[in-house]
Design a protein around this motif. Structure first.
Motif, short mmCIF file in Angstrom:
data_model
loop_
_atom_site.label_atom_id
_atom_site.label_comp_id
_atom_site.label_asym_id
_atom_site.label_seq_id
_atom_site.Cartn_x
_atom_site.Cartn_y
_atom_site.Cartn_z
N ASN B 30 -24.13 -14.53 -15.39
CA ASN B 30 -24.70 -13.54 -14.49
C ASN B 30 -25.69 -12.64 -15.22
N ASN B 31 -25.40 -12.35 -16.47
CA ASN B 31 -26.35 -11.62 -17.29
C ASN B 31 -26.05 -11.88 -18.75
N GLN B 33 -26.30 -9.88 -22.60
CA GLN B 33 -26.45 -8.55 -23.19
C GLN B 33 -26.54 -8.67 -24.70
N TYR B 35 -25.89 -6.43 -28.25
CA TYR B 35 -25.22 -5.27 -28.81
C TYR B 35 -25.54 -5.18 -30.29
N LEU B 43 -19.30 -1.38 -31.19
CA LEU B 43 -20.57 -1.96 -30.74
C LEU B 43 -21.29 -0.99 -29.82
N HIS B 45 -24.35 -0.88 -26.94
CA HIS B 45 -25.17 -1.71 -26.07
C HIS B 45 -26.65 -1.42 -26.28
N LEU B 48 -29.75 -5.30 -21.52
CA LEU B 48 -29.13 -6.28 -20.63
C LEU B 48 -30.23 -6.96 -19.84
N ARG B 50 -30.70 -9.75 -16.65
CA ARG B 50 -30.02 -10.48 -15.59
C ARG B 50 -30.48 -11.94 -15.58
N PHE B 88 -25.17 -8.79 -31.81
CA PHE B 88 -24.38 -9.76 -31.07
C PHE B 88 -24.99 -9.99 -29.69
N LYS B 100 -16.02 -10.92 -17.37
CA LYS B 100 -15.68 -11.11 -18.78
C LYS B 100 -16.96 -11.24 -19.57
N LEU B 101 -16.97 -10.59 -20.71
CA LEU B 101 -18.06 -10.73 -21.66
C LEU B 101 -17.57 -11.61 -22.80
N PHE B 103 -18.60 -12.94 -26.52
CA PHE B 103 -19.50 -12.60 -27.62
C PHE B 103 -19.69 -13.76 -28.58
N GLY B 104 -20.88 -13.79 -29.18
CA GLY B 104 -21.13 -14.71 -30.28
C GLY B 104 -20.62 -14.13 -31.58
#
Lengths: 117, 113
Positions: B30-31, B33, B35, B43, B45, B48, B50, B88, B100-101, B103-104
């Protein structure tokens, strides 16, 4: 703006001891709350998230548990710590999201560095 | 498993140069982001974008998103020593009322003064 308080900042605990990390949020109401763990040199792993008081979802099976006794309080616990529980624990909050159109970032606390010896 | 994978893992540049960091992901989002994390801190932000956007700017930051290639890039122009940090990317996917986010593993950026 939202402020997230985490304590303690650092913690050294022996294997087998209990754990309680607390996170409180200011400046928002009805947030989604999250616990992440960051191992050295790795990304963030989502451990638990909560969409409301008493509502906890666990992402990975583990030695830890979470509770949300109040709207802006999120607690991470363990009855007996393992060496593998060492890491950097981050609490985060985001707005209550009920629509796939919602696009909002997370706000993080400053984390707790846990070393299990 | 990690959704976002950043590239490179580490980047060292001279102050004043531009820093480009890349992120690839595997599933629909959905998007996306970005950080930043200073050593031993939480972290913060940055920006972001979309899924229906292709490019976004914020100060010295420029982020692009290519959903056909499932990739994003973060460009920091005119870097400063204070930009030294880990960066990130995180992908957001919503299912019903939950989001849910993921992260790498992050990119370590060092900017030499």
């Amino acid at each position: 703006s939202q402020t997230i308080h985490q304590w303690p900042a650092t913690l050294v605990q022996p294997v087998g001891s209990p754990l309680s990390l607390e996170c409180t949020v200011e400046g928002t109401s009805n947030p989604n709350l999250y616990w992440y763990r960051q191992a050295a040199g790795r990304g963030l792993q989502l451990l638990f998230y909560s969409v409301g008081i008493g509502q906890i979802s666990s992402e990975v099976p583990q030695n830890l548990s979470a509770s949300r006794p109040q709207d802006r309080q999120f607690i991470l616990s363990s009855k007996k710590l393992l060496l593998s529980d060492s890491g950097f624990y981050l609490c985060a909050c985001g707005p209550r999201q009920g629509s796939a159109k919602d696009n909002s970032p997370l706000h993080f606390g400053n984390g707790t560095r846990l070393t299990v010896t | 498993s990690q959704q976002g994978e950043e590239d490179p893992q580490a980047l060292s540049i001279q102050e004043g140069e531009n820093a480009t960091m890349n992120c690839s992901y595997k599933t629909s989002i959905n998007n996306l982001q970005w950080y930043r994390q200073n050593s031993g801190r939480g972290l913060v932000h940055l920006i972001l974008i979309r899924s229906n956007e292709r490019e976004k700017h914020s100060g010295r930051l420029r982020v692009t998103l290519d959903t056909s290639k499932k990739s994003s890039s973060l460009l920091i122009t005119a870097s400063r020593a204070a930009d030294t940090a880990s960066y990130f990317c995180a992908t957001a996917f919503y299912t019903g009322a939950n989001s849910k986010l993921t992260f790498g593993k992050g990119i370590t950026l060092s900017v030499r003064p």
